[in-house]
Design a protein around this motif. Structure first.
Motif, PDB file in Angstrom:
ATOM      1  N   SER A   1       0.830  -1.207   0.000  1.00  0.00           N
ATOM      2  CA  SER A   1       0.000   0.000   0.000  1.00  0.00           C
ATOM      3  C   SER A   1       0.865   1.257   0.000  1.00  0.00           C
ATOM      4  O   SER A   1       0.601   2.210  -0.744  1.00  0.00           O
ATOM      5  CB  SER A   1      -0.920  -0.015   1.223  1.00  0.00           C
ATOM      6  N   ASP A   2       1.907   1.252   0.827  1.00  0.00           N
ATOM      7  CA  ASP A   2       2.787   2.416   0.914  1.00  0.00           C
ATOM      8  C   ASP A   2       3.548   2.629  -0.392  1.00  0.00           C
ATOM      9  O   ASP A   2       3.698   3.757  -0.859  1.00  0.00           O
ATOM     10  CB  ASP A   2       3.764   2.256   2.073  1.00  0.00           C
ATOM     11  N   MET A   3       4.013   1.519  -0.995  1.00  0.00           N
ATOM     12  CA  MET A   3       4.747   1.637  -2.257  1.00  0.00           C
ATOM     13  C   MET A   3       3.839   2.150  -3.371  1.00  0.00           C
ATOM     14  O   MET A   3       4.238   3.011  -4.161  1.00  0.00           O
ATOM     15  CB  MET A   3       5.366   0.288  -2.632  1.00  0.00           C
ATOM     16  N   ARG A   4       2.628   1.620  -3.439  1.00  0.00           N
ATOM     17  CA  ARG A   4       1.690   2.069  -4.477  1.00  0.00           C
ATOM     18  C   ARG A   4       1.371   3.550  -4.332  1.00  0.00           C
ATOM     19  O   ARG A   4       1.246   4.272  -5.321  1.00  0.00           O
ATOM     20  CB  ARG A   4       0.406   1.242  -4.423  1.00  0.00           C
ATOM     21  N   SER A   5       1.245   4.003  -3.095  1.00  0.00           N
ATOM     22  CA  SER A   5       0.919   5.412  -2.861  1.00  0.00           C
ATOM     23  C   SER A   5       2.030   6.338  -3.331  1.00  0.00           C
ATOM     24  O   SER A   5       1.802   7.522  -3.596  1.00  0.00           O
ATOM     25  CB  SER A   5       0.651   5.650  -1.366  1.00  0.00           C
ATOM     26  N   GLN A   6       3.255   5.781  -3.434  1.00  0.00           N
ATOM     27  CA  GLN A   6       4.397   6.570  -3.893  1.00  0.00           C
ATOM     28  C   GLN A   6       4.765   6.255  -5.351  1.00  0.00           C
ATOM     29  O   GLN A   6       5.803   6.706  -5.841  1.00  0.00           O
ATOM     30  CB  GLN A   6       5.609   6.305  -2.994  1.00  0.00           C
ATOM     31  N   GLY A   7       3.913   5.477  -5.998  1.00  0.00           N
ATOM     32  CA  GLY A   7       4.139   5.169  -7.405  1.00  0.00           C
ATOM     33  C   GLY A   7       5.293   4.215  -7.651  1.00  0.00           C
ATOM     34  O   GLY A   7       5.861   4.193  -8.752  1.00  0.00           O
ATOM     35  N   MET A   8       5.640   3.404  -6.657  1.00  0.00           N
ATOM     36  CA  MET A   8       6.759   2.468  -6.791  1.00  0.00           C
ATOM     37  C   MET A   8       6.255   1.067  -7.140  1.00  0.00           C
ATOM     38  O   MET A   8       5.224   0.635  -6.624  1.00  0.00           O
ATOM     39  CB  MET A   8       7.580   2.426  -5.502  1.00  0.00           C
ATOM     40  N   SER A   9       7.001   0.373  -8.009  1.00  0.00           N
ATOM     41  CA  SER A   9       6.568  -0.959  -8.433  1.00  0.00           C
ATOM     42  C   SER A   9       7.705  -1.988  -8.473  1.00  0.00           C
ATOM     43  O   SER A   9       7.466  -3.152  -8.768  1.00  0.00           O
ATOM     44  CB  SER A   9       5.927  -0.890  -9.828  1.00  0.00           C
ATOM     45  N   ARG A  10       8.931  -1.562  -8.177  1.00  0.00           N
ATOM     46  CA  ARG A  10      10.070  -2.485  -8.197  1.00  0.00           C
ATOM     47  C   ARG A  10      10.660  -2.600  -6.789  1.00  0.00           C
ATOM     48  O   ARG A  10      11.069  -1.593  -6.200  1.00  0.00           O
ATOM     49  CB  ARG A  10      11.152  -2.007  -9.173  1.00  0.00           C
ATOM     50  N   VAL A  11      10.695  -3.824  -6.283  1.00  0.00           N
ATOM     51  CA  VAL A  11      11.144  -4.020  -4.908  1.00  0.00           C
ATOM     52  C   VAL A  11      12.092  -5.210  -4.833  1.00  0.00           C
ATOM     53  O   VAL A  11      11.917  -6.215  -5.521  1.00  0.00           O
ATOM     54  CB  VAL A  11       9.937  -4.208  -3.954  1.00  0.00           C
ATOM     55  N   LEU A  12      13.085  -5.082  -3.988  1.00  0.00           N
ATOM     56  CA  LEU A  12      14.065  -6.143  -3.757  1.00  0.00           C
ATOM     57  C   LEU A  12      13.917  -6.649  -2.334  1.00  0.00           C
ATOM     58  O   LEU A  12      14.019  -5.882  -1.376  1.00  0.00           O
ATOM     59  CB  LEU A  12      15.491  -5.613  -3.964  1.00  0.00           C
ATOM     60  N   ILE A  13      13.659  -7.944  -2.186  1.00  0.00           N
ATOM     61  CA  ILE A  13      13.602  -8.566  -0.864  1.00  0.00           C
ATOM     62  C   ILE A  13      14.997  -9.015  -0.481  1.00  0.00           C
ATOM     63  O   ILE A  13      15.688  -9.670  -1.264  1.00  0.00           O
ATOM     64  CB  ILE A  13      12.643  -9.767  -0.866  1.00  0.00           C
ATOM     65  N   VAL A  14      15.420  -8.686   0.729  1.00  0.00           N
ATOM     66  CA  VAL A  14      16.783  -8.988   1.184  1.00  0.00           C
ATOM     67  C   VAL A  14      16.737  -9.851   2.444  1.00  0.00           C
ATOM     68  O   VAL A  14      15.967  -9.591   3.362  1.00  0.00           O
ATOM     69  CB  VAL A  14      17.567  -7.687   1.473  1.00  0.00           C
ATOM     70  N   ASP A  15      17.577 -10.877   2.470  1.00  0.00           N
ATOM     71  CA  ASP A  15      17.736 -11.686   3.672  1.00  0.00           C
ATOM     72  C   ASP A  15      19.205 -12.019   3.842  1.00  0.00           C
ATOM     73  O   ASP A  15      19.990 -11.880   2.903  1.00  0.00           O
ATOM     74  CB  ASP A  15      16.894 -12.961   3.586  1.00  0.00           C
ATOM     75  N   ASP A  16      19.561 -12.466   5.039  1.00  0.00           N
ATOM     76  CA  ASP A  16      20.963 -12.803   5.264  1.00  0.00           C
ATOM     77  C   ASP A  16      21.323 -14.142   4.645  1.00  0.00           C
ATOM     78  O   ASP A  16      22.362 -14.287   4.001  1.00  0.00           O
ATOM     79  CB  ASP A  16      21.329 -12.748   6.757  1.00  0.00           C
ATOM     80  N   ALA A  17      20.473 -15.168   4.836  1.00  0.00           N
ATOM     81  CA  ALA A  17      20.789 -16.497   4.334  1.00  0.00           C
ATOM     82  C   ALA A  17      19.528 -17.231   3.890  1.00  0.00           C
ATOM     83  O   ALA A  17      18.452 -17.030   4.445  1.00  0.00           O
ATOM     84  CB  ALA A  17      21.503 -17.303   5.416  1.00  0.00           C
TER      85      ALA A  17
END
Length: 204
Positions: free
Chosen positions: A128-144
């Protein structure tokens, strides 16, 4: 330390980990993917995104999905003493634990209803927050990534929450196994067991 299965154990200082994350970030961009935000999977992933954000101007979010193995280890009193044990001993313990977990997770891990609810809430909030800012590309990050069940759960639910037209990719510091449910798009290490600054056996 190398094992009979050719895995090794790598210990990261905070500085080394930050540099590794910057290299990983460069790999992501060199592939032609330019994230508008990163989502760290608590808690190792969020620690990684915090280090990355100290060097890269990027919007960061946190997504919570508690691993059963982490919760179990936190309840074992002996884990608080591991930081005083020499690394050559804890390296052996890590290899033993990795083999045990690899056998135990072959049949998959099912999320409890409460865990699914928490995860869905986090993903909906992020989307919801990303859509409100017009963002559509996201990277999920984890340690392992071990079995890949955690990464798969977060990626699939976040992609569903983001909807059509979004692009969700994943990056981790290490992928410990050849076969996993969700193989990350980017990985700094392969078949490597990492000791992070927040690990139970990190000596600092």
């Amino acid at each position: 330390m190398r094992t009979s299965s050719s895995k090794k154990v790598k210990t990261f200082t905070p500085e080394e980990l930050t540099n590794a994350l910057l290299v990983l970030w460069e790999q992501v961009q060199e592939s032609g993917f330019y994230p508008e935000a990163v989502v760290g999977i608590a808690s190792g992933g969020t620690k990684c995104t915090s280090l990355l954000a100290s060097k890269v101007d990027i919007k960061i979010y946190e997504c919570v999905l508690r691993r059963p193995s982490t919760a179990t280890k936190q309840k074992i009193p002996v884990t608080r003493f591991l930081r005083y044990v020499p690394y050559f001993i804890t390296d052996i313990l890590r290899v033993i634990e990795d083999r045990r977990l690899e056998r135990s997770t072959n049949n998959g891990v099912k999320l409890a209803a409460s865990d699914r609810s928490v995860l869905d809430t986090h993903c909906e909030r992020i989307a919801s927050d990303m859509r409100s800012q017009g963002m559509s590309r996201v990277l999920i990050v984890d340690d392992a990534v071990d079995s890949g069940h955690t990464l798969h759960a977060v990626k699939s639910r976040l992609a569903a929450a983001m909807g059509d037209g979004c692009e969700v990719r994943t990056a981790v510091v290490t992928t410990t196994r050849e076969s996993c449910v969700e193989r990350p798009d980017y990985s700094f290490f392969q078949r490597t067991l990492c000791r992070f600054p927040w690990s139970f056996d990190y000596r600092g």
